[in-house]
Scaffold this motif. Structure first.
Motif, PDB file in Angstrom:
ATOM      1  N   SER A   1      34.187 -23.882   6.673  1.00  0.00           N
ATOM      2  CA  SER A   1      35.041 -25.066   6.691  1.00  0.00           C
ATOM      3  C   SER A   1      34.669 -26.041   5.599  1.00  0.00           C
ATOM      4  CB  SER A   1      34.935 -25.769   8.062  1.00  0.00           C
ATOM      5  OG  SER A   1      33.590 -26.157   8.295  1.00  0.00           O
TER       6      SER A   1
ATOM      7  N   ARG B   1      36.989 -32.536   6.055  1.00  0.00           N
ATOM      8  CA  ARG B   1      38.402 -32.847   6.246  1.00  0.00           C
ATOM      9  C   ARG B   1      39.237 -32.241   5.116  1.00  0.00           C
ATOM     10  NH1 ARG B   1      41.185 -36.204   9.492  1.00  0.00           N
ATOM     11  NH2 ARG B   1      43.183 -37.025   8.745  1.00  0.00           N
TER      12      ARG B   1
ATOM     13  N   GLU C   1      46.452 -36.591  12.119  1.00  0.00           N
ATOM     14  CA  GLU C   1      45.577 -35.496  12.552  1.00  0.00           C
ATOM     15  C   GLU C   1      46.337 -34.199  12.809  1.00  0.00           C
ATOM     16  OE1 GLU C   1      42.313 -35.353  12.626  1.00  0.00           O
ATOM     17  OE2 GLU C   1      42.228 -37.403  11.834  1.00  0.00           O
ATOM     18  N   SER C   2      47.620 -34.286  13.120  1.00  0.00           N
ATOM     19  CA  SER C   2      48.378 -33.082  13.473  1.00  0.00           C
ATOM     20  C   SER C   2      48.505 -32.100  12.314  1.00  0.00           C
ATOM     21  CB  SER C   2      49.782 -33.463  13.966  1.00  0.00           C
ATOM     22  OG  SER C   2      50.552 -34.036  12.922  1.00  0.00           O
TER      23      SER C   2
ATOM     24  N   GLN D   1      45.943 -31.432  10.115  1.00  0.00           N
ATOM     25  CA  GLN D   1      44.644 -30.929   9.681  1.00  0.00           C
ATOM     26  C   GLN D   1      44.471 -29.431   9.924  1.00  0.00           C
ATOM     27  OE1 GLN D   1      41.623 -32.381   8.057  1.00  0.00           O
ATOM     28  NE2 GLN D   1      43.487 -33.373   7.303  1.00  0.00           N
ATOM     29  N   ASP D   2      45.068 -28.906  10.991  1.00  0.00           N
ATOM     30  CA  ASP D   2      44.956 -27.461  11.241  1.00  0.00           C
ATOM     31  C   ASP D   2      46.121 -26.684  10.638  1.00  0.00           C
ATOM     32  OD1 ASP D   2      46.951 -28.322  12.934  1.00  0.00           O
ATOM     33  OD2 ASP D   2      46.242 -27.205  14.676  1.00  0.00           O
ATOM     34  N   LYS D   3      46.990 -27.381   9.882  1.00  0.00           N
ATOM     35  CA  LYS D   3      48.140 -26.713   9.252  1.00  0.00           C
ATOM     36  C   LYS D   3      47.877 -26.397   7.780  1.00  0.00           C
ATOM     37  CE  LYS D   3      50.640 -27.311  13.006  1.00  0.00           C
ATOM     38  NZ  LYS D   3      49.765 -28.228  13.774  1.00  0.00           N
TER      39      LYS D   3
ATOM     40  N   ILE E   1      44.017 -23.178   5.160  1.00  0.00           N
ATOM     41  CA  ILE E   1      43.892 -21.730   5.361  1.00  0.00           C
ATOM     42  C   ILE E   1      44.286 -21.060   4.045  1.00  0.00           C
ATOM     43  CG2 ILE E   1      44.666 -19.751   6.732  1.00  0.00           C
ATOM     44  CD1 ILE E   1      45.694 -21.892   8.792  1.00  0.00           C
TER      45      ILE E   1
END
Length: 439
Positions: A25, A252, A205-206, A208-210, A213
């Motif tokens: 990460s 982040r 924050e929504s 951050q996982d999008k 990758i």
């Protein structure tokens, strides 16, 4: 939708980056936000599909755009009052759409629900439906599945007078059609007219996982372009990239600007070549230009892109078929050349490899003694550029960046929209100039 039998063969990009590991990460946070191009420059993008020959922003026009050989469809997004993303260039339905009975309409899309009103509208020309973003994504996904292409893209013009939350619904629609966000990275381009959208992507924050990758092409986000009529405004976006580098914690994800999309006439100045192009080079940013509809405009953009060795450069055109012919070094008025490509493709490819895309060699060096990109501008270019700057200054487009815009850390309200009424006379002049190919 264009049938698979008529779809252009997909082309693998020579410059695509090798796969990168995403096991750490901390390494993700420092990865290049976009390291390569998955298309061959100059990229050809169809303006609102294939605007010169087919009704704008329709599946017919989109299919014909790809059939022409263009690899990018440029289209326009608005968020309706019931939070459905719809496809329309104008915020009002008046110019393009009528109701089911053929009556004129004048709905403000951002104040009108998709269901039951907007979804029942159709275009004045041809009677095509007002599309939702999901409609377009489903069509596009079928196209990619049929062709196996990794170079075809959708360029999304996200209009300034949308709320920032449109980006949330945009991501949701992408995942609704194909639930793998990294699959979309090299296939979707965000075009932003306001920095608040990019700030919101980084603050909320929504997202951050999008992002972060790394897909097989080395992409960890979508291409994000600033769309503008003034390259000076784009400097604020470039500075925001630096701000992210300096302030974002290592754990982040940073979502950064990857390119600039400029009105072509805004690039016709010595200051653009000597002051702004170096900024593109420093940050490895892409350059697109609109709306390019003739050979002179096309060749100028290619000169800039090639001599500056930009990572990617592209043209957005009402005539994608003509631009594809220029790219192939064909005469736009010759049907014979097209038949040769079909009958003797191998020989044609060999010929393309033997000669440059555009002949721009001259006695001048590529850079002058001051280290500046040396592309001669005609007096006509200089005059039009000067006249355009004066016109835009009357509309406030030459204003200095506001103190609020310079506050990169200021929190964005996802529901807020800046309601600014443009100068009606300037808008009328601009639209007329666009219609007759001046802007």
């Amino acid at each position: 939708m264009a049938s698979s039998s008529t779809a252009p063969a997909p082309a693998k990009a020579d410059s695509a980056a090798a796969p990168l590991s995403s096991s750490s990460s901390s390494s993700q946070s420092v990865l290049p936000f976009m390291t390569s191009s998955t298309t061959t420059s100059p990229v050809i993008a169809g303006h609102r599909g294939f605007k010169s020959q087919y009704t704008e922003n329709t599946l017919l026009g989109f299919g014909k755009c790809f059939e022409s050989g263009a690899t990018v469809i440029e289209t326009d997004l608005w968020l309706s009052s019931d939070n459905v993303i719809v496809i329309s260039h104008d915020i009002s339905t008046k110019r393009v759409f009528v109701d089911q009975d053929g009556n004129e309409t004048d709905y403000k899309i951002t104040k009108t629900p998709f269901d039951p009103i907007l979804k029942n509208l159709k275009t004045k020309e041809g009677g095509y439906p007002l599309l939702s973003f999901v409609d377009v994504l489903q069509w596009f996904k079928k196209y990619v599945d049929a062709t196996g292409s990794n170079e075809h893209k959708l360029q999304l013009d996200i209009k300034k007078f949308n709320p920032a939350k449109i980006t949330k619904y945009l991501i949701n629609d992408l995942l609704k059609v194909h639930n793998d966000i990294s699959w979309w990275y090299h296939r979707i381009q965000f075009g932003l007219w306001d920095l608040s959208f990019l700030k919101f992507l980084n603050q909320n924050e929504s997202f951050q996982d999008k992002f972060g990758i790394v897909n097989e092409f080395g992409c960890s986000q979508f291409d994000i372009f600033h769309i503008s009529v003034n390259w000076r405004d784009s400097i604020n976006y470039i500075n925001y990239n630096y701000y992210l580098d300096e302030t974002t914690p290592q754990d982040r994800i940073k979502i950064k600007l990857t390119g600039v999309s400029l009105l072509y006439i805004a690039t016709w100045s010595t200051e653009f070549l000597t002051k702004f192009v170096p900024l593109l080079q420093i940050q490895n940013l892409k350059l697109y230009s609109w709306t390019i509809n003739n050979k002179f405009q096309f060749e100028y953009l290619v000169k800039v892109g090639r001599l500056a060795k930009l990572v990617e450069y592209g043209v957005i055109s009402d005539h994608p078929d003509v631009m594809v012919k220029y790219k192939k070094h064909e005469d736009s008025d010759s049907d014979t050349d097209v038949e040769v490509v079909n009958s003797n493709e191998a020989e044609t490819k060999q010929q393309q490899q033997q000669k440059p895309l555009v002949t721009y060699e001259s006695k001048n060096f590529y850079y002058n003694e001051d280290g500046e990109l040396n592309i001669g501008l005609t007096w006509n270019q200089k005059l039009l550029s000067w006249g355009f700057e004066k016109l835009m200054s009357l509309n406030g487009s030459q204003r200095k960046i506001t103190s609020n815009a310079q506050r990169f850390g200021a929190q964005i309200d996802e529901n807020h929209v800046d309601e600014v009424k443009p100068n009606g006379i300037i808008v009328y002049i601009f639209q007329k100039c666009q219609k007759y190919g001046i802007f």
